[in-house]
Write an enzyme that holds these catalytic residues in place. Structure first.
Site, PDB file in Angstrom:
ATOM      1  N   LYS A   1       2.080  -3.401   7.320  1.00 20.48           N
ATOM      2  CA  LYS A   1       2.362  -3.599   5.890  1.00 20.48           C
ATOM      3  C   LYS A   1       3.819  -3.234   5.587  1.00 20.48           C
ATOM      4  O   LYS A   1       4.484  -3.908   4.795  1.00 20.48           O
ATOM      5  CB  LYS A   1       1.410  -2.766   5.028  1.00 20.48           C
ATOM      6  CG  LYS A   1      -0.027  -3.219   5.025  1.00 20.48           C
ATOM      7  CD  LYS A   1      -0.253  -4.613   4.461  1.00 20.48           C
ATOM      8  CE  LYS A   1      -0.028  -4.700   2.977  1.00 20.48           C
ATOM      9  NZ  LYS A   1      -0.416  -6.045   2.440  1.00 20.48           N
TER      10      LYS A   1
ATOM     11  N   TYR B   1      -1.977  -0.455  10.908  1.00 18.80           N
ATOM     12  CA  TYR B   1      -2.098  -1.141   9.612  1.00 18.80           C
ATOM     13  C   TYR B   1      -0.885  -0.846   8.742  1.00 18.80           C
ATOM     14  O   TYR B   1      -0.233  -1.760   8.221  1.00 18.80           O
ATOM     15  CB  TYR B   1      -3.388  -0.706   8.903  1.00 18.80           C
ATOM     16  CG  TYR B   1      -3.401  -1.033   7.418  1.00 18.80           C
ATOM     17  CD1 TYR B   1      -3.428  -2.359   6.971  1.00 18.80           C
ATOM     18  CD2 TYR B   1      -3.380  -0.017   6.448  1.00 18.80           C
ATOM     19  CE1 TYR B   1      -3.429  -2.656   5.605  1.00 18.80           C
ATOM     20  CE2 TYR B   1      -3.380  -0.313   5.087  1.00 18.80           C
ATOM     21  CZ  TYR B   1      -3.408  -1.636   4.676  1.00 18.80           C
ATOM     22  OH  TYR B   1      -3.405  -1.935   3.326  1.00 18.80           O
TER      23      TYR B   1
ATOM     24  N   THR C   1       0.820  -1.208   0.000  1.00 22.16           N
ATOM     25  CA  THR C   1       0.000   0.000   0.000  1.00 22.16           C
ATOM     26  C   THR C   1       0.857   1.263   0.000  1.00 22.16           C
ATOM     27  O   THR C   1       2.018   1.239   0.442  1.00 22.16           O
ATOM     28  CB  THR C   1      -0.905  -0.016   1.260  1.00 22.16           C
ATOM     29  OG1 THR C   1      -1.452   1.281   1.471  1.00 22.16           O
ATOM     30  CG2 THR C   1      -0.121  -0.362   2.522  1.00 22.16           C
ATOM     31  N   ASP C   2       0.261   2.364  -0.434  1.00 25.17           N
ATOM     32  CA  ASP C   2       0.948   3.666  -0.347  1.00 25.17           C
ATOM     33  C   ASP C   2       1.066   4.143   1.103  1.00 25.17           C
ATOM     34  O   ASP C   2       1.856   5.038   1.402  1.00 25.17           O
ATOM     35  CB  ASP C   2       0.231   4.734  -1.206  1.00 25.17           C
ATOM     36  CG  ASP C   2      -1.233   4.943  -0.851  1.00 25.17           C
ATOM     37  OD1 ASP C   2      -1.760   4.259   0.045  1.00 25.17           O
ATOM     38  OD2 ASP C   2      -1.869   5.818  -1.490  1.00 25.17           O
ATOM     39  N   GLU C   3       0.276   3.539   2.001  1.00 27.52           N
ATOM     40  CA  GLU C   3       0.242   4.045   3.380  1.00 27.52           C
ATOM     41  C   GLU C   3       1.563   3.825   4.121  1.00 27.52           C
ATOM     42  O   GLU C   3       1.809   4.443   5.155  1.00 27.52           O
ATOM     43  CB  GLU C   3      -0.932   3.415   4.152  1.00 27.52           C
ATOM     44  CG  GLU C   3      -2.229   3.668   3.409  1.00 27.52           C
ATOM     45  CD  GLU C   3      -3.492   3.394   4.202  1.00 27.52           C
ATOM     46  OE1 GLU C   3      -3.444   3.434   5.435  1.00 27.52           O
ATOM     47  OE2 GLU C   3      -4.530   3.146   3.563  1.00 27.52           O
TER      48      GLU C   3
HETATM   49  P1  NAD Z   1      -9.761  -7.324   2.017  1.00 26.66           P
HETATM   50  O1  NAD Z   1      -9.763  -7.026   3.467  1.00 26.66           O
HETATM   51  O2  NAD Z   1     -10.991  -7.062   1.196  1.00 26.66           O
HETATM   52  O3  NAD Z   1      -9.370  -8.857   1.755  1.00 26.66           O
HETATM   53  C1  NAD Z   1      -8.380  -9.518   2.492  1.00 26.66           C
HETATM   54  C2  NAD Z   1      -8.591 -11.012   2.289  1.00 26.66           C
HETATM   55  O4  NAD Z   1      -7.551 -11.704   3.027  1.00 26.66           O
HETATM   56  C3  NAD Z   1      -9.925 -11.519   2.824  1.00 26.66           C
HETATM   57  O5  NAD Z   1     -10.538 -12.346   1.865  1.00 26.66           O
HETATM   58  C4  NAD Z   1      -9.544 -12.319   4.076  1.00 26.66           C
HETATM   59  O6  NAD Z   1     -10.426 -13.393   4.346  1.00 26.66           O
HETATM   60  C5  NAD Z   1      -8.150 -12.792   3.701  1.00 26.66           C
HETATM   61  N1  NAD Z   1      -7.344 -13.108   4.892  1.00 26.66           N
HETATM   62  C6  NAD Z   1      -7.177 -12.330   6.005  1.00 26.66           C
HETATM   63  N2  NAD Z   1      -6.384 -12.963   6.897  1.00 26.66           N
HETATM   64  C7  NAD Z   1      -6.034 -14.158   6.325  1.00 26.66           C
HETATM   65  C8  NAD Z   1      -5.209 -15.235   6.744  1.00 26.66           C
HETATM   66  N3  NAD Z   1      -4.607 -15.222   7.942  1.00 26.66           N
HETATM   67  N4  NAD Z   1      -5.035 -16.280   5.908  1.00 26.66           N
HETATM   68  C9  NAD Z   1      -5.641 -16.306   4.695  1.00 26.66           C
HETATM   69  N5  NAD Z   1      -6.454 -15.312   4.246  1.00 26.66           N
HETATM   70  C10 NAD Z   1      -6.631 -14.239   5.051  1.00 26.66           C
HETATM   71  O7  NAD Z   1      -8.515  -6.520   1.456  1.00 26.66           O
HETATM   72  P2  NAD Z   1      -8.290  -5.849   0.032  1.00 26.66           P
HETATM   73  O8  NAD Z   1      -8.797  -4.466   0.078  1.00 26.66           O
HETATM   74  O9  NAD Z   1      -8.739  -6.782  -1.027  1.00 26.66           O
HETATM   75  O10 NAD Z   1      -6.701  -5.763   0.047  1.00 26.66           O
HETATM   76  C11 NAD Z   1      -5.901  -6.830  -0.468  1.00 26.66           C
HETATM   77  C12 NAD Z   1      -4.437  -6.472  -0.332  1.00 26.66           C
HETATM   78  O11 NAD Z   1      -4.170  -5.257  -1.024  1.00 26.66           O
HETATM   79  C13 NAD Z   1      -3.968  -6.237   1.112  1.00 26.66           C
HETATM   80  O12 NAD Z   1      -2.690  -6.775   1.251  1.00 26.66           O
HETATM   81  C14 NAD Z   1      -3.954  -4.719   1.252  1.00 26.66           C
HETATM   82  O13 NAD Z   1      -2.995  -4.316   2.200  1.00 26.66           O
HETATM   83  C15 NAD Z   1      -3.550  -4.315  -0.152  1.00 26.66           C
HETATM   84  N6  NAD Z   1      -4.002  -2.986  -0.587  1.00 26.66           N
HETATM   85  C16 NAD Z   1      -5.318  -2.639  -0.488  1.00 26.66           C
HETATM   86  C17 NAD Z   1      -5.731  -1.385  -0.965  1.00 26.66           C
HETATM   87  C18 NAD Z   1      -7.185  -0.966  -0.911  1.00 26.66           C
HETATM   88  O14 NAD Z   1      -7.503   0.181  -1.233  1.00 26.66           O
HETATM   89  N7  NAD Z   1      -8.122  -1.839  -0.570  1.00 26.66           N
HETATM   90  C19 NAD Z   1      -4.798  -0.508  -1.522  1.00 26.66           C
HETATM   91  C20 NAD Z   1      -3.456  -0.913  -1.608  1.00 26.66           C
HETATM   92  C21 NAD Z   1      -3.074  -2.167  -1.157  1.00 26.66           C
HETATM   93  P1  TYD Z   2     -10.795   3.959   3.977  1.00 25.67           P
HETATM   94  O1  TYD Z   2     -11.728   3.492   2.895  1.00 25.67           O
HETATM   95  O2  TYD Z   2     -10.947   3.373   5.339  1.00 25.67           O
HETATM   96  O3  TYD Z   2      -9.306   3.792   3.434  1.00 25.67           O
HETATM   97  P2  TYD Z   2      -7.893   4.284   4.071  1.00 25.67           P
HETATM   98  O4  TYD Z   2      -8.075   4.696   5.472  1.00 25.67           O
HETATM   99  O5  TYD Z   2      -7.056   3.059   3.933  1.00 25.67           O
HETATM  100  O6  TYD Z   2      -7.417   5.410   3.188  1.00 25.67           O
HETATM  101  O7  TYD Z   2     -10.946   5.528   4.113  1.00 25.67           O
HETATM  102  C1  TYD Z   2     -10.719   6.385   3.027  1.00 25.67           C
HETATM  103  C2  TYD Z   2     -10.791   7.804   3.564  1.00 25.67           C
HETATM  104  O8  TYD Z   2     -12.131   8.061   3.962  1.00 25.67           O
HETATM  105  C3  TYD Z   2      -9.935   8.047   4.785  1.00 25.67           C
HETATM  106  O9  TYD Z   2      -9.396   9.375   4.726  1.00 25.67           O
HETATM  107  C4  TYD Z   2     -10.916   7.943   5.947  1.00 25.67           C
HETATM  108  C5  TYD Z   2     -12.203   8.448   5.342  1.00 25.67           C
HETATM  109  N1  TYD Z   2     -13.459   7.864   5.893  1.00 25.67           N
HETATM  110  C6  TYD Z   2     -14.500   8.696   6.298  1.00 25.67           C
HETATM  111  O10 TYD Z   2     -14.400   9.940   6.222  1.00 25.67           O
HETATM  112  N2  TYD Z   2     -15.643   8.121   6.797  1.00 25.67           N
HETATM  113  C7  TYD Z   2     -15.779   6.764   6.912  1.00 25.67           C
HETATM  114  O11 TYD Z   2     -16.854   6.298   7.418  1.00 25.67           O
HETATM  115  C8  TYD Z   2     -14.711   5.923   6.474  1.00 25.67           C
HETATM  116  C9  TYD Z   2     -14.819   4.435   6.574  1.00 25.67           C
HETATM  117  C10 TYD Z   2     -13.569   6.509   5.968  1.00 25.67           C
END
Ligand code: NAD
Ligand code: TYD
Length: 357
Positions: free
Chosen positions: A165, A161, A135-137
């Site tokens: 990561k 988080y 992630t960018d975070e």
């Molecule tokens: P998500 O929370 O929707 O999905 C995570 C999945 O991992 C779920 O299906 C969960 O059941 C599975 N999981 C959790 N713990 C597990 C374990 N111990 N063993 C096996 N499976 C397990 O997450 P997402 O949004 O799809 O993100 C996927 C990846 O991408 C993550 O690594 C996250 O850090 C990264 N990422 C997400 C975003 C975003 O905006 N969502 C952006 C950048 C990177």
């Molecule tokens: P989120 O989807 O939780 O992603 P991340 O924290 O990983 O960036 O949140 C996106 C942005 O939206 C973040 O700045 C927090 C804000 N946010 C709200 O303002 N209200 C909400 O109910 C949630 C879940 C997030």
């Protein structure tokens, strides 16, 4: 790439990637390993293209014996690692699970891959690959006007988080450096699109607005994220896994940077047209400013120039079109939302996170 292990393939990005890969690679076998935590669901894996090349296995990435057996059983040559705890708010209220899954889980996968690929089978470096999704975070937060992060930006994670990561990224790099484990790593900005669990900002706002419930905006709503459609993320991962050099890292981002409040207002405006409220009221009237997230990062922005220059990637979705498509997807999949919301954890999370805000 022949026998690909996808971890976390029942979650949001992982399930989109499973779909993408089955279409893009007509010969690969996909082994999808997921623990089906609150965030994972088999609902996300219905109607897969060419489903006979997909095998779902329920299991935990922190279970070393199980992972070792799985790699051997399916002769895995490529691991694409999505599985994680992924929600910042949950990491603030309960960081322990993030350390366990994101750090120990990644370590367990790396160690199992090292043993099987390098010690046991002695695979050629060209034949195997560990791709880590991050992630960018990990880069922390930007002030207004500061340049977007590049692959050389220093790590400065702010939330539990992000720190978990960042730790996992460092572990991947160390396995490459010390043991020669072939790897690539991508750091991506905030994704949105179909099958996103409805507690993240965009699907939460869409669902709450359709149900005429309050739309919670943290703080002043002026935080900025670099939104990217999930299909653009999948295309980038596919390119990197197939084409990037061993040890390469890439930043991925959408280059779209409106503030959270603007995103929420845009969704309201789309719904005003597509699903008007009674009495001509706007969905914007449902917006409620609520107590801010502790340690809330102000601004994220990714410089994806390296990925564009070296592998030719550019995002296909413009944010307005992507948001419109996403609203329409949630409007046309009420059965998915109903099934996901039935999961025990959903309402208790909503009460825990928003009850006292
Ligand atoms: P998500 O929370 O929707 O999905 C995570 C999945 O991992 C779920 O299906 C969960 O059941 C599975 N999981 C959790 N713990 C597990 C374990 N111990 N063993 C096996 N499976 C397990 O997450 P997402 O949004 O799809 O993100 C996927 C990846 O991408 C993550 O690594 C996250 O850090 C990264 N990422 C997400 C975003 C975003 O905006 N969502 C952006 C950048 C990177
Ligand atoms: P989120 O989807 O939780 O992603 P991340 O924290 O990983 O960036 O949140 C996106 C942005 O939206 C973040 O700045 C927090 C804000 N946010 C709200 O303002 N209200 C909400 O109910 C949630 C879940 C997030």
């Amino acid at each position: 790439m022949q026998n690909v292990l996808i971890t976390g393939g029942a979650g949001f990005i992982g399930s989109n990637f499973v779909r993408y890969l089955l279409k893009a690679e007509p010969r690969v076998q996909v082994i999808n390993l997921d623990a089906l935590t609150y965030a994972g669901s088999l609902e996300n894996l219905k109607d897969l293209p060419d489903a006979e090349r997909h095998t779902f296995v329920k299991g935990d990435i922190t279970d070393a014996d199980f992972i070792g057996d799985l790699l051997r059983k399916y002769s895995i040559d490529t691991i694409i690692h999505f599985a994680a705890e992924s929600h910042v708010d949950r990491s603030i209220l309960g960081p322990g699970q993030f350390m366990h899954t994101n750090i120990i889980g990644t370590y367990t996968l790396l160690e199992s891959a090292r043993k099987y690929w390098l010690a046991e089978k002695g695979f050629d470096k060209e034949q195997v690959r560990f791709h880590h999704i991050s992630t960018d975070e990990v880069f922390g937060t930007l002030a207004p006007g500061e340049p977007a992060w590049t692959e050389e930006s220093p790590y400065a994670p702010n939330s539990p988080y992000a720190a978990s990561k960042a730790s996992s990224d460092h572990l991947v790099r160390s396995y490459g450096h010390t043991y020669g484990l072939p790897y690539t790593l991508t750091n991506c900005s905030n994704n949105y699109g179909p099958y996103q669990f409805p507690e993240k900002l965009i699907p939460l706002i869409i669902q709450n607005a359709m149900d005429e419930k309050p739309l919670p905006v943290y703080g002043d709503g002026q935080q900025v994220r670099d939104w990217l459609h999930v299909e653009d993320h999948c295309a980038a991962i596919h390119l990197v896994v197939g084409k990037a050099a061993n040890g390469a890292t890439y930043n991925i981002g959408g280059g779209n940077q409106p503030a959270n409040l603007t995103i929420v207002e845009t969704i309201c405006d789309i719904l005003d047209e597509r699903k008007p409220r009674a009495g001509g009221k706007s969905h914007r009237e449902l917006i409620q400013f609520v107590k801010d997230r502790p340690g809330h990062d102000r601004r994220y922005a990714m410089n994806a120039e390296k990925l564009h220059r070296e592998l030719g990637w550019s995002p296909r979705y413009d944010l307005n079109q992507g948001l419109l498509d996403t609203v329409e997807w949630y409007m046309s999949h009420p059965e998915w939302t109903a099934a996901i919301r039935k999961q025990l954890d959903y309402q208790s999370w909503m009460d825990k996170n928003y009850g006292k805000r």
